[in-house]
Write a protein that holds these residues in place. Structure first.
Motif, PDB file in Angstrom:
ATOM      1  N   MET A  23      59.550  40.904  51.956  1.00 14.55           N
ATOM      2  CA  MET A  23      60.131  41.519  50.775  1.00 14.55           C
ATOM      3  C   MET A  23      59.801  40.681  49.521  1.00 14.55           C
ATOM      4  SD  MET A  23      61.885  44.105  49.965  1.00 14.55           S
ATOM      5  CE  MET A  23      63.233  44.853  49.177  1.00 14.55           C
ATOM      6  N   GLN A  24      59.940  39.350  49.650  1.00 13.55           N
ATOM      7  CA  GLN A  24      59.642  38.455  48.530  1.00 13.55           C
ATOM      8  C   GLN A  24      58.174  38.577  48.114  1.00 13.55           C
ATOM      9  OE1 GLN A  24      61.724  36.686  46.701  1.00 13.55           O
ATOM     10  NE2 GLN A  24      60.093  35.824  45.419  1.00 13.55           N
ATOM     11  N   ASP A  25      57.262  38.665  49.092  1.00 12.53           N
ATOM     12  CA  ASP A  25      55.832  38.814  48.783  1.00 12.53           C
ATOM     13  C   ASP A  25      55.563  40.107  48.037  1.00 12.53           C
ATOM     14  OD1 ASP A  25      55.232  36.400  49.982  1.00 12.53           O
ATOM     15  OD2 ASP A  25      54.679  37.288  51.908  1.00 12.53           O
ATOM     16  N   LYS A  26      56.218  41.173  48.449  1.00 12.64           N
ATOM     17  CA  LYS A  26      56.041  42.474  47.795  1.00 12.64           C
ATOM     18  C   LYS A  26      56.518  42.403  46.343  1.00 12.64           C
ATOM     19  CE  LYS A  26      56.555  47.296  48.976  1.00 12.64           C
ATOM     20  NZ  LYS A  26      57.154  48.258  49.885  1.00 12.64           N
ATOM     21  N   GLN A  83      56.734  39.689  44.488  1.00  9.15           N
ATOM     22  CA  GLN A  83      55.814  38.816  43.746  1.00  9.15           C
ATOM     23  C   GLN A  83      54.532  39.561  43.381  1.00  9.15           C
ATOM     24  OE1 GLN A  83      56.569  35.645  42.690  1.00  9.15           O
ATOM     25  NE2 GLN A  83      54.723  35.956  41.477  1.00  9.15           N
ATOM     26  N   THR A  84      54.013  40.358  44.307  1.00  8.36           N
ATOM     27  CA  THR A  84      52.802  41.138  44.046  1.00  8.36           C
ATOM     28  C   THR A  84      53.033  42.129  42.910  1.00  8.36           C
ATOM     29  OG1 THR A  84      52.093  40.928  46.345  1.00  8.36           O
ATOM     30  CG2 THR A  84      51.113  42.712  45.065  1.00  8.36           C
ATOM     31  N   MET A  85      54.159  42.818  42.952  1.00  7.95           N
ATOM     32  CA  MET A  85      54.476  43.782  41.892  1.00  7.95           C
ATOM     33  C   MET A  85      54.670  43.075  40.558  1.00  7.95           C
ATOM     34  SD  MET A  85      56.987  46.427  43.889  1.00  7.95           S
ATOM     35  CE  MET A  85      57.216  47.467  42.470  1.00  7.95           C
ATOM     36  N   GLY A 120      50.008  41.296  34.658  1.00  5.66           N
ATOM     37  CA  GLY A 120      48.604  41.567  34.368  1.00  5.66           C
ATOM     38  C   GLY A 120      48.431  42.755  33.442  1.00  5.66           C
ATOM     39  N   GLN A 121      49.217  43.797  33.669  1.00  7.53           N
ATOM     40  CA  GLN A 121      49.140  44.980  32.815  1.00  7.53           C
ATOM     41  C   GLN A 121      49.635  44.678  31.410  1.00  7.53           C
ATOM     42  OE1 GLN A 121      51.379  47.864  35.055  1.00  7.53           O
ATOM     43  NE2 GLN A 121      49.656  48.384  36.374  1.00  7.53           N
TER      44      GLN A 121
END
Length: 55
Positions: free
Chosen positions: A1-4, A6-8, A14-15
């Motif tokens: 969940m934490q990785d998800k 962080q990715t988002m 970035g956007q």
């Protein structure tokens, strides 16, 4: 969940960076067009000089 999360988060950042660059480019292009058109900034504001009434 934490990785998800962080990715988002990284994608959003970035956007935002991309959007910031686009806004900077847009502001530069507008300034260039205003210079080409002979319009100057008034007291640091982005306003064109008032048109004179020719009546």
């Amino acid at each position: 969940m934490q990785d998800k999360f962080q990715t988002m988060s990284d994608q959003i950042i970035g956007q935002l960076d991309d959007m910031s660059c686009r806004i900077d480019d847009l502001e530069k292009n507008i300034a260039d067009l205003m210079t080409q058109a002979g319009v100057e900034e008034l007291e640091g504001e982005n306003k064109a000089p008032a048109a004179t009434n020719k009546s």
